[in-house]
Design a protein around this motif. Structure first.
Motif, PDB file in Angstrom:
ATOM      1  N   PRO A  73       2.579 -11.845  -4.686  1.00 41.89           N
ATOM      2  CA  PRO A  73       2.398 -10.392  -4.742  1.00 41.89           C
ATOM      3  C   PRO A  73       3.177  -9.666  -3.643  1.00 41.89           C
ATOM      4  O   PRO A  73       3.231 -10.114  -2.489  1.00 41.89           O
ATOM      5  CB  PRO A  73       0.891 -10.221  -4.561  1.00 41.89           C
ATOM      6  CG  PRO A  73       0.318 -11.491  -5.091  1.00 41.89           C
ATOM      7  CD  PRO A  73       1.288 -12.573  -4.710  1.00 41.89           C
ATOM      8  N   ASN A  75       3.322  -6.932  -1.093  1.00 39.75           N
ATOM      9  CA  ASN A  75       2.301  -6.180  -0.352  1.00 39.75           C
ATOM     10  C   ASN A  75       2.855  -5.910   1.043  1.00 39.75           C
ATOM     11  O   ASN A  75       2.526  -6.592   2.004  1.00 39.75           O
ATOM     12  CB  ASN A  75       0.998  -6.975  -0.288  1.00 39.75           C
ATOM     13  CG  ASN A  75      -0.122  -6.156   0.319  1.00 39.75           C
ATOM     14  OD1 ASN A  75      -0.071  -4.927   0.357  1.00 39.75           O
ATOM     15  ND2 ASN A  75      -1.165  -6.833   0.799  1.00 39.75           N
ATOM     16  N   THR A 115       2.753  -7.932  -8.887  1.00 36.80           N
ATOM     17  CA  THR A 115       3.702  -8.967  -9.263  1.00 36.80           C
ATOM     18  C   THR A 115       4.482  -8.479 -10.476  1.00 36.80           C
ATOM     19  O   THR A 115       4.015  -7.623 -11.228  1.00 36.80           O
ATOM     20  CB  THR A 115       3.017 -10.306  -9.602  1.00 36.80           C
ATOM     21  OG1 THR A 115       2.125 -10.105 -10.700  1.00 36.80           O
ATOM     22  CG2 THR A 115       2.244 -10.836  -8.409  1.00 36.80           C
TER      23      THR A 115
END
Length: 259
Positions: A73, A75, A115
Motif C-alpha cells: 500500500p 501510504n 494499492t
C-alpha cells in the motif's frame, strides 16, 4: 575511435522538448526517460515535474505492464491524484475495490493507503500527482473522490468548456484543482492568462499553439507542459480534431504563508 556513422544525425533537430527554468518546460513523449520507483513492480515512471524545477509537486506518467502495480500500500502522507490515460487498473482503498478504465479519476487526501494493479492483458498508462496537503483551521479535509471524467459535467468557461474533476469551486477543503479543458478546432482563450498558480498540463487529444512567456509553440497529444507561477499563457486549438488537456493547479490557499 567510436564509429557513429550508423546513428541518425538529425535526431536532435527533431526534439521538441524545451526547458526554461523559472518559466516553463515542454516535455514530449519521445524525450521522456523511464525511471523505476521502489514500491512498484513491472512499472516504469516517466517523471515529468519535480521540486528540482521549483515545483511544489511531483507528476508522473506511469506505464504499468500486465500484472504490474504497487508492491504494498502507498501510504506516504501526501495527497494523490490519479487519472487513467489508457487501459485498466484495479484500485483498492479501505477494503473496497474499484475497477478503473480510461478516464478513471481519483483524488485522495493524506493518510489514505491504496494499492493499484493492472490485471488486464494490455499496458495501462496513468497520470499520478503527489503533493503535500495544506490544512485550513476549521475546514474539514474532504473525502476521497473516485469517478470517471465521462460522468463529470462539462460547463462553459471563457471560449471553451471544461470539467472540474475536483469540486474546488464550492469547497475550500480542496487545495488543488484538476480541470479537463475541451477546445473545438479554432477555439482559443479570450486573453493571455498570467496568475500565481503553477500548472502541470497533459495534452490528451488534438493539437494547437501554446503561447508561453513570449514563445509560441506547437503542441500535440501526449505533450506535457509545466508552467511556473505567473508564466503568461495562451492556447489556440488547431487541426481537425477536438483538443483536450488535463490541467493541475494549486487553489484555495493564501500565498502569504510562503513568506
Amino acid at each position: 575511435m567510436a564509429n557513429f556513422a550508423h546513428l541518425d544525425a538529425d535526431i536532435t533537430s527533431r526534439s521538441r522538448s524545451i526547458t526554461k527554468p523559472g518559466s516553463y518546460i515542454i516535455l514530449t513523449q519521445a524525450d521522456r526517460v523511464n525511471s523505476t520507483l521502489p514500491n512498484w513492480r513491472d512499472t516504469k515512471a516517466k517523471i515529468m515535474t519535480t521540486p528540482a524545477l521549483g515545483a511544489k509537486f511531483v507528476e508522473y506518467e506511469m506505464v504499468i505492464q500486465s500484472g504490474g502495480g504497487t508492491k504494498q500500500p502507498v501510504n506516504d502522507g501526501f495527497q494523490h491524484f490519479l487519472f487513467v490515460l489508457e487501459g485498466e487498473a484495479t484500485f483498492e482503498l479501505a477494503g473496497e475495490t474499484h475497477e478503473l478504465i480510461q478516464g478513471g479519476t481519483i483524488w485522495l487526501p493524506p493518510d489514505h493507503p491504496f494499492t493499484l494493479v493492472n490485471n488486464s492483458d494490455a499496458v495501462t498508462r496513468m497520470l499520478w500527482l503527489r503533493r503535500r496537503y495544506i490544512e485550513l483551521e476549521g475546514v474539514a479535509i474532504p473525502d476521497p473522490i473516485i469517478t470517471n471524467e465521462k460522468d463529470v459535467e462539462a460547463v462553459p468557461e471563457d471560449t471553451y468548456v471544461e470539467k472540474h474533476l475536483i469540486p474546488y469551486d464550492n469547497e475550500l477543503g480542496y487545495d488543488m484543482a484538476f480541470n479537463l479543458l475541451i477546445f473545438e478546432p479554432g477555439t482559443h482563450f479570450g486573453f493571455v492568462e498570467s496568475h500565481i498558480m503553477e500548472h502541470g498540463l497533459y495534452m490528451l487529444d488534438g493539437r494547437g499553439f501554446y503561447y508561453l512567456n513570449g514563445d509560441l509553440i506547437e503542441v500535440k497529444k501526449d505533450d506535457y507542459i509545466y508552467m511556473a507561477p505567473f508564466c503568461p499563457q495562451y492556447f489556440a486549438a488547431t487541426g481537425w480534431e477536438t483538443g483536450r488537456y488535463i490541467l493541475y493547479k494549486d487553489v484555495n490557499r493564501d500565498y502569504i504563508d510562503e513568506l
